[in-house]
Design a protein around this motif. Structure first.
Motif, PDB file in Angstrom:
ATOM      1  N   LEU A   1      57.027   0.691 -23.951  1.00 37.87           N
ATOM      2  CA  LEU A   1      55.825  -0.788 -24.070  1.00 37.87           C
ATOM      3  C   LEU A   1      55.725  -1.029 -25.465  1.00 37.87           C
ATOM      4  CD1 LEU A   1      54.316   1.045 -21.249  1.00 37.87           C
ATOM      5  CD2 LEU A   1      56.420   0.051 -20.984  1.00 37.87           C
ATOM      6  N   TYR A   2      55.717  -2.779 -25.143  1.00 39.51           N
ATOM      7  CA  TYR A   2      55.370  -3.593 -26.504  1.00 39.51           C
ATOM      8  C   TYR A   2      54.035  -4.517 -26.183  1.00 39.51           C
ATOM      9  CZ  TYR A   2      56.478  -5.776 -31.059  1.00 39.51           C
ATOM     10  OH  TYR A   2      57.171  -5.910 -32.751  1.00 39.51           O
TER      11      TYR A   2
ATOM     12  N   THR B   1      45.072   3.567 -25.756  1.00 33.87           N
ATOM     13  CA  THR B   1      44.667   4.443 -24.416  1.00 33.87           C
ATOM     14  C   THR B   1      45.109   4.024 -23.245  1.00 33.87           C
ATOM     15  OG1 THR B   1      42.818   2.694 -24.415  1.00 33.87           O
ATOM     16  CG2 THR B   1      42.296   4.731 -26.014  1.00 33.87           C
ATOM     17  N   LEU B   2      45.323   2.988 -23.106  1.00 33.16           N
ATOM     18  CA  LEU B   2      46.123   2.630 -21.528  1.00 33.16           C
ATOM     19  C   LEU B   2      47.410   2.278 -21.033  1.00 33.16           C
ATOM     20  CD1 LEU B   2      43.885  -0.516 -20.817  1.00 33.16           C
ATOM     21  CD2 LEU B   2      43.340   1.857 -20.023  1.00 33.16           C
ATOM     22  N   GLY B   3      47.951   2.789 -22.707  1.00 35.08           N
ATOM     23  CA  GLY B   3      49.084   3.506 -22.637  1.00 35.08           C
ATOM     24  C   GLY B   3      50.640   2.868 -23.320  1.00 35.08           C
ATOM     25  N   ALA B   4      49.920   1.701 -24.366  1.00 32.32           N
ATOM     26  CA  ALA B   4      51.144   1.519 -24.766  1.00 32.32           C
ATOM     27  C   ALA B   4      51.816   1.989 -25.797  1.00 32.32           C
ATOM     28  CB  ALA B   4      50.556   0.077 -25.578  1.00 32.32           C
ATOM     29  N   ASP B   5      52.714   1.902 -26.528  1.00 33.54           N
ATOM     30  CA  ASP B   5      53.775   2.848 -27.567  1.00 33.54           C
ATOM     31  C   ASP B   5      53.644   1.697 -28.232  1.00 33.54           C
ATOM     32  OD1 ASP B   5      54.336   4.264 -25.108  1.00 33.54           O
ATOM     33  OD2 ASP B   5      55.818   2.809 -24.153  1.00 33.54           O
TER      34      ASP B   5
ATOM     35  N   GLY C   1      49.756 -11.376 -20.367  1.00 34.30           N
ATOM     36  CA  GLY C   1      49.732 -10.335 -19.746  1.00 34.30           C
ATOM     37  C   GLY C   1      48.843  -8.804 -20.035  1.00 34.30           C
ATOM     38  N   ALA C   2      49.565  -8.412 -21.240  1.00 34.48           N
ATOM     39  CA  ALA C   2      48.571  -7.500 -21.530  1.00 34.48           C
ATOM     40  C   ALA C   2      46.678  -8.750 -22.103  1.00 34.48           C
ATOM     41  CB  ALA C   2      48.871  -7.442 -22.492  1.00 34.48           C
ATOM     42  N   LEU C   3      47.491  -9.600 -22.326  1.00 34.16           N
ATOM     43  CA  LEU C   3      45.408 -10.157 -22.646  1.00 34.16           C
ATOM     44  C   LEU C   3      44.558 -10.505 -20.921  1.00 34.16           C
ATOM     45  CD1 LEU C   3      46.021 -12.712 -24.568  1.00 34.16           C
ATOM     46  CD2 LEU C   3      44.655 -10.903 -24.881  1.00 34.16           C
ATOM     47  N   ILE C   4      44.956 -10.744 -20.256  1.00 32.84           N
ATOM     48  CA  ILE C   4      45.049 -10.611 -19.062  1.00 32.84           C
ATOM     49  C   ILE C   4      44.438  -9.203 -17.695  1.00 32.84           C
ATOM     50  CG2 ILE C   4      44.501 -11.296 -16.270  1.00 32.84           C
ATOM     51  CD1 ILE C   4      46.631 -13.620 -17.874  1.00 32.84           C
TER      52      ILE C   4
ATOM     53  N   TRP D   1      45.211  -3.365 -18.412  1.00 33.26           N
ATOM     54  CA  TRP D   1      45.577  -1.837 -18.396  1.00 33.26           C
ATOM     55  C   TRP D   1      47.142  -2.080 -17.613  1.00 33.26           C
ATOM     56  CZ3 TRP D   1      41.757  -4.381 -16.782  1.00 33.26           C
ATOM     57  CH2 TRP D   1      41.682  -5.553 -15.313  1.00 33.26           C
ATOM     58  N   ILE D   2      48.020  -2.850 -17.725  1.00 31.57           N
ATOM     59  CA  ILE D   2      49.364  -3.244 -17.149  1.00 31.57           C
ATOM     60  C   ILE D   2      50.310  -2.311 -17.718  1.00 31.57           C
ATOM     61  CG2 ILE D   2      50.143  -4.658 -18.992  1.00 31.57           C
ATOM     62  CD1 ILE D   2      52.481  -5.882 -17.071  1.00 31.57           C
ATOM     63  N   PHE D   3      49.947  -1.627 -18.782  1.00 35.08           N
ATOM     64  CA  PHE D   3      50.613  -0.424 -19.513  1.00 35.08           C
ATOM     65  C   PHE D   3      50.859   0.758 -18.606  1.00 35.08           C
ATOM     66  CE2 PHE D   3      48.833  -2.834 -22.876  1.00 35.08           C
ATOM     67  CZ  PHE D   3      50.540  -3.631 -23.173  1.00 35.08           C
TER      68      PHE D   3
END
Length: 681
Positions: A330-331, A349-353, A548-551, A554-556
């Motif tokens: 997840l980038y 913390t929400l899952g980004a790699d 998508g990450a800005l809005i 928690w998408i990650f």
């Protein structure tokens, strides 16, 4: 009862109102028109907009002040520094008025009693440094002073910060004076037959006496210090080093006049094939065997000339470089302004790699600008981190890559060739490079050979709409030295309007060699989007997630857990709390740090307000191009979070950071063009 009912207007009943109003379009019809299909129970009449004269109320009720001159602003800053509100940093840390080494000549106040008398009341909550078992470095100036266990914390007892890639003061001075050496970049530019963009200086006569960045004190005889990297060739001929030293150019700066970049020397097809097969070093050795005095225009003595040139240009093969496996990771994309270090920590913390810093301009980095170097900061939680740089010329980019490789801890370096901003494009950088494929080749070749870290490139489909160019670059960019390429499915002319062209991204991926990682970018807003694009083409390594990450950061979490998270307003508010805590730790817990954190929080809230909760939609998931109607949330906090008014964003910030200062105003820096008309430029 009957009389009362008879007195009612005939059209006031819900049934009569529904009969008189036009039928509501179906969710499918709304989606076809790019309108968010919000459930009817949450719809409400559109709000009445105030007249333009009352627009100042949206900025906290303050009237925008008249623009002041730079001289006036500087004078006001100096006067403010002398006031009691600006306590000396050293005095604030120690709580002792005599701790400042400058004494009475210090520009700031040393009156502790006067400072505490005018200091605003403490904010609610705990000091962010106390939560991580650190002594607060801001001491008396901290806005959480009452929660300190020891208000007179000594700076020598402060715990180590978890941030790296800070700019060393000695390195900054070398960059200011244009005395930082770039032996690898200079040698590679000469090898490719390119001219360095040079800025003449009044003291050009002293340019030959450059200080080696390995010797920060500048002591010793610099004539005996070889320019060549000792790791490359410990016995390099001093004559060649002196030639390289005299020919070394200066970095391009904003006010310089760039010269026209000459094309590389034409080579025959046999020579080009030999370069691709055996590398530049083999061909150069062959040329030297034919003419030992010919070496890229430099007269090299016959004794030891061949060994010096071969060792000088020897660079590791692509297979010897460290390769990062981007597959299905997840980038988080590099995001201007909002993609700061606290936001990246939050996404981790929400899952980004994979995380990448904000785009930094090469010219500003080479000048040693502290504000630009702050974009390269890295937190210890970012285990797979890259920096993104942007430049217009091969020598500028190559020098920046060598500088970052020497002074920073990064896992990869990304070159931005897709930025659509006018100020970047007008300087020949960003997406304007898509109109200059030979310059792209020169930049990648020059940059990839001065570092052993993976080099990645980010491009758009094209500069002009309908003239796609990315597919022609993808097939060759691995041979030029790139390890991965990110393709944003829009042209520069589109900016952020219309949907991303993923069919074209797939075409680019099909033309890429097997060793090259291809990353798709555009409109990833749910786990279903991510699954669709990754599985749509076997050569797509992963997807880069930006707006998508800005809005919804928690998408990650949604992608990793493969679910549509109907997040509550309380859970969203806790995420905002985490961001504020990270921001105070990064920018500071004093008054200046609090207001800086508030500013970036408001910039982020200008994006998060576009999120429509899952429980309010008839059709899920939400798409990035949906225009939301006027609707309300399931509770007051959720209704506040979906507001597009700056006044409501300020209210949210006050719930986290206290009241705004008197006369506070806020206007978003970036206005996304997601569902408005295209900005052609």
């Amino acid at each position: 009862m009957a009389a009362a009912a008879a007195a009612d207007p005939p059209d006031s009943s819900p049934a009569a109102t529904a009969a008189s109003s036009p039928p509501r379009p179906s969710p499918e019809e709304l989606v076809a028109r790019a309108v968010a299909p919000v459930k009817p129970a949450f719809l409400r009449p559109p709000p009445v907009r105030d007249a333009p004269k009352d627009e100042s109320k949206a900025n906290g009720g303050a009237v925008v002040a008249e623009k002041k001159s730079k001289r006036q602003l500087k004078r006001e800053r100096k006067q403010e520094q002398k006031s009691s509100s600006h306590l000396c940093i050293e005095v604030g840390k120690s709580g002792n008025a005599s701790s400042c080494k400058y004494g009475d000549s210090c520009r700031f106040s040393h009156d502790i009693d006067a400072y505490l008398a005018q200091k605003p009341a403490d904010l609610e909550g705990m000091c962010p440094f106390a939560t991580v078992d650190q002594l607060c470095p801001y001491g008396l100036t901290c806005r959480f002073l009452g929660t300190h266990k020891d208000t007179h914390a000594a700076s020598g007892n402060l715990s180590e910060k978890h941030e790296i890639n800070t700019l060393n003061k000695d390195i900054q001075k070398l960059l200011w004076k244009n005395k930082y050496k770039f032996p690898k970049a200079s040698a590679q530019i000469k090898l490719l037959g390119l001219k360095e963009v040079i800025k003449s200086k009044p003291n050009a006569a002293n340019d030959d006496k450059k200080v080696n960045h390995d010797n920060l004190d500048g002591n010793g005889d610099e004539k005996t210090e070889p320019l060549c990297n000792p790791l490359i060739n410990a016995e390099c001929d001093s004559t060649l080093c002196e030639e390289l030293d005299r020919s070394e150019g200066e970095p391009l700066i904003d006010n310089s006049i760039p010269c026209v970049e000459p094309r590389p020397t034409k080579k025959s097809k046999v020579e080009s094939d030999e370069i691709d097969k055996h590398g530049a070093g083999t061909l150069n050795a062959k040329a030297e065997s034919e003419d030992p005095n010919l070496s890229n225009g430099l007269e090299v003595p016959s004794n030891n000339a061949s060994s010096c040139r071969t060792d000088l240009i020897a660079t590791p093969h692509l297979r010897e470089k460290k390769i990062i496996d981007f597959r299905e990771k997840l980038y988080l994309a590099p995001l201007t302004t909002v993609g700061n270090l606290p936001f990246r920590r939050l996404c981790k913390t929400l899952g980004a790699d994979i995380t990448c810093g904000e785009m930094a301009m090469c010219t500003n980095l080479l000048q040693g600008q502290a504000s630009e170097w702050a974009l390269l900061r890295r937190h210890s939680s970012e285990d797979l981190f890259g920096v993104q740089i942007c430049g217009a010329y091969p020598d500028t980019v190559a020098r920046t890559v060598e500088l970052v490789d020497n002074e920073c801890s990064v896992d990869f370096i990304d070159i931005n060739m897709g930025c659509p901003i006018d100020i970047v494009v007008n300087k020949g950088a960003g997406s304007s490079l898509l109109t200059k494929p030979m310059r792209i080749k020169s930049i990648v070749q020059a940059a990839s050979t001065v570092t052993e870290k993976p080099l990645t490139v980010k491009v758009r489909t094209a500069f002009f709409e309908g003239r796609n160019r990315a597919d022609s670059i993808v097939s060759d960019i691995y041979d030029w030295g790139a390890s991965a390429i990110t393709v944003h499915g829009r042209s520069r002319q589109q900016r952020y309007s219309k949907l991303a062209d993923w069919d074209y991204i797939y075409q680019c991926a099909q033309k890429a060699p097997n060793q090259l990682h291809v990353v798709g970018n555009g409109d990833v807003f749910s786990f279903t989007d991510w699954n669709k694009h990754v599985s749509g083409c076997s050569k797509i390594s992963t997807c880069m997630i930006a707006r998508g990450a800005l809005i919804k950061p928690w998408i990650f979490t949604e992608i990793k857990e493969q679910r549509h998270w109907d997040i509550t307003s309380g859970e969203r508010f806790n995420i905002l709390k985490d961001f504020v805590s990270f921001g105070l730790e990064h920018w500071g817990s004093d008054s200046k740090g609090v207001e800086t954190t508030r500013y970036f929080l408001l910039e982020w809230l200008s994006y998060t307000c576009r999120y429509i909760p899952v429980g309010l939609l008839d059709v899920i998931p939400q798409r990035l191009n949906w225009r939301p109607p006027s609707y309300c949330g399931r509770d007051d906090l959720e209704t506040l979070m979906i507001s597009d008014s700056a006044a409501d964003w300020i209210r949210i910030s006050e719930m986290l950071l206290g009241k705004v200062p008197e006369g506070f105003t806020f206007i978003p820096k970036h206005k996304s063009n997601a569902y408005d008309r295209a900005e052609n430029g």
